[in-house]
Design a protein around this motif. Sequence first.
Motif, PDB file in Angstrom:
ATOM      1  N   LEU A 141      -6.303   5.080  -1.003  1.00 56.78           N
ATOM      2  CA  LEU A 141      -5.290   5.896  -1.664  1.00 56.78           C
ATOM      3  C   LEU A 141      -3.882   5.346  -1.467  1.00 56.78           C
ATOM      4  O   LEU A 141      -3.127   5.174  -2.427  1.00 56.78           O
ATOM      5  CB  LEU A 141      -5.353   7.331  -1.129  1.00 56.78           C
ATOM      6  CG  LEU A 141      -6.611   8.130  -1.472  1.00 56.78           C
ATOM      7  CD1 LEU A 141      -6.679   9.392  -0.620  1.00 56.78           C
ATOM      8  CD2 LEU A 141      -6.649   8.483  -2.954  1.00 56.78           C
ATOM      9  N   LEU A 147      -0.675   5.499  -4.087  1.00 58.22           N
ATOM     10  CA  LEU A 147      -0.592   6.868  -4.570  1.00 58.22           C
ATOM     11  C   LEU A 147       0.783   7.481  -4.315  1.00 58.22           C
ATOM     12  O   LEU A 147       1.341   7.345  -3.228  1.00 58.22           O
ATOM     13  CB  LEU A 147      -1.659   7.721  -3.873  1.00 58.22           C
ATOM     14  CG  LEU A 147      -1.711   9.195  -4.256  1.00 58.22           C
ATOM     15  CD1 LEU A 147      -2.073   9.351  -5.724  1.00 58.22           C
ATOM     16  CD2 LEU A 147      -2.714   9.931  -3.370  1.00 58.22           C
ATOM     17  N   VAL A 153      -5.313  12.076  -9.428  1.00 62.03           N
ATOM     18  CA  VAL A 153      -6.340  11.214  -8.855  1.00 62.03           C
ATOM     19  C   VAL A 153      -7.708  11.734  -9.248  1.00 62.03           C
ATOM     20  O   VAL A 153      -7.966  12.936  -9.185  1.00 62.03           O
ATOM     21  CB  VAL A 153      -6.242  11.184  -7.319  1.00 62.03           C
ATOM     22  CG1 VAL A 153      -7.356  10.328  -6.720  1.00 62.03           C
ATOM     23  CG2 VAL A 153      -4.900  10.670  -6.874  1.00 62.03           C
ATOM     24  N   ALA A 170      -6.076  12.979  -0.572  1.00 60.77           N
ATOM     25  CA  ALA A 170      -5.253  12.929  -1.780  1.00 60.77           C
ATOM     26  C   ALA A 170      -4.432  14.206  -1.915  1.00 60.77           C
ATOM     27  O   ALA A 170      -3.240  14.165  -2.261  1.00 60.77           O
ATOM     28  CB  ALA A 170      -6.136  12.721  -3.014  1.00 60.77           C
ATOM     29  N   LEU A 214      -4.826   7.300 -10.830  1.00 60.33           N
ATOM     30  CA  LEU A 214      -5.608   6.555  -9.845  1.00 60.33           C
ATOM     31  C   LEU A 214      -7.047   7.038  -9.911  1.00 60.33           C
ATOM     32  O   LEU A 214      -7.302   8.249  -9.889  1.00 60.33           O
ATOM     33  CB  LEU A 214      -5.040   6.771  -8.432  1.00 60.33           C
ATOM     34  CG  LEU A 214      -5.847   6.196  -7.264  1.00 60.33           C
ATOM     35  CD1 LEU A 214      -5.973   4.683  -7.370  1.00 60.33           C
ATOM     36  CD2 LEU A 214      -5.210   6.585  -5.930  1.00 60.33           C
TER      37      LEU A 214
END
Length: 323
Positions: A141, A147, A153, A170, A214
């Motif tokens: 991540l 991120l 995500v 996340a 992502l």
Amino acid sequence: MRAITFYEYGPPSILKLEERSEPTPGPGQVRINVRACAMNAADWHLLRADPFLVRLVLGLSRPKYNVLGCDLSGVVDAVGAGVTRLKVGDEVMGELGSSGWGAFAERVCAPENVLALKPSNITFEEAAAAPLAGVTALQALRRDGRLKPGEHVLVNGASGGVGTFAVQLARALGARVTAVCSTRNVELAHSLGAEHVIDYTKTNFTEGAERYDLILAANGYHPIRHYKRALAPGGRYVMTGGAGKQMAGAIFLGPFASLGNDKRFGYVTMKSNLEDLEFLRDRLADGSVRSVIDRSYPLEKVPEALAYLEDGHAHGKVAIQVS
């Protein structure tokens, strides 16, 4: 001391419970009285030498390591020369992937810089379940996925070892999270903090209209071209696990898929990092991240536990009670 050993490559049935001499910590090392350890897909990959490239690292005909096991937690019971951060009696957690493996045993020596102090408010099993999968998810991540707070995500394979940590981390890093899992794990994914959950038995997310900043593929069963169309402009795809064909695609085709556009594709290789391990430890301590444990086995049942993990139906981690 007791340890689970192997001296040739093969299925879990070749693993044996064996009496071995207790190790002595060298300079910079501590000895750990192992209370719990946990399994990872890497254990059966190493056991079976699958893919074959494993043999180039571990030995062409026979493995140079005879005790598997990467993740552990326990109590320091001896220290070697030059150890400054840890002391006898400290409760610790860590992963031994860079230091010879050996966690499937009652005692093991490890460098102090791969170990973090265990939070007092979680169990030894919960601590042992976290290091490899949790740090892999964190590095996928933050390091590889770059991120940013507020980004969207998607975690494909959200109910596995890496996936359960990826969903939670996340969220802890400020992202919006969509999880992909099977029907039986939808409730689990929601409980871990996923804003949206896609049941892959009913919906193929790569064919939908949503685009993601992502995509973390903890189970990368789609080809790269399918992931590419699901990425937003400037999106990133990182793969942490999956079948050999998809792994090869991420490693060898990813750089080519990244050419000529603003989307990036790659495979994550976890690197031991104490700062990352301590970040994960702190999230476990404050409750923003938890270990999901599917089943727990005693040490002598490691062959059975590894066979269960290899079948691919575990959600979260498989833990081992050692002492």
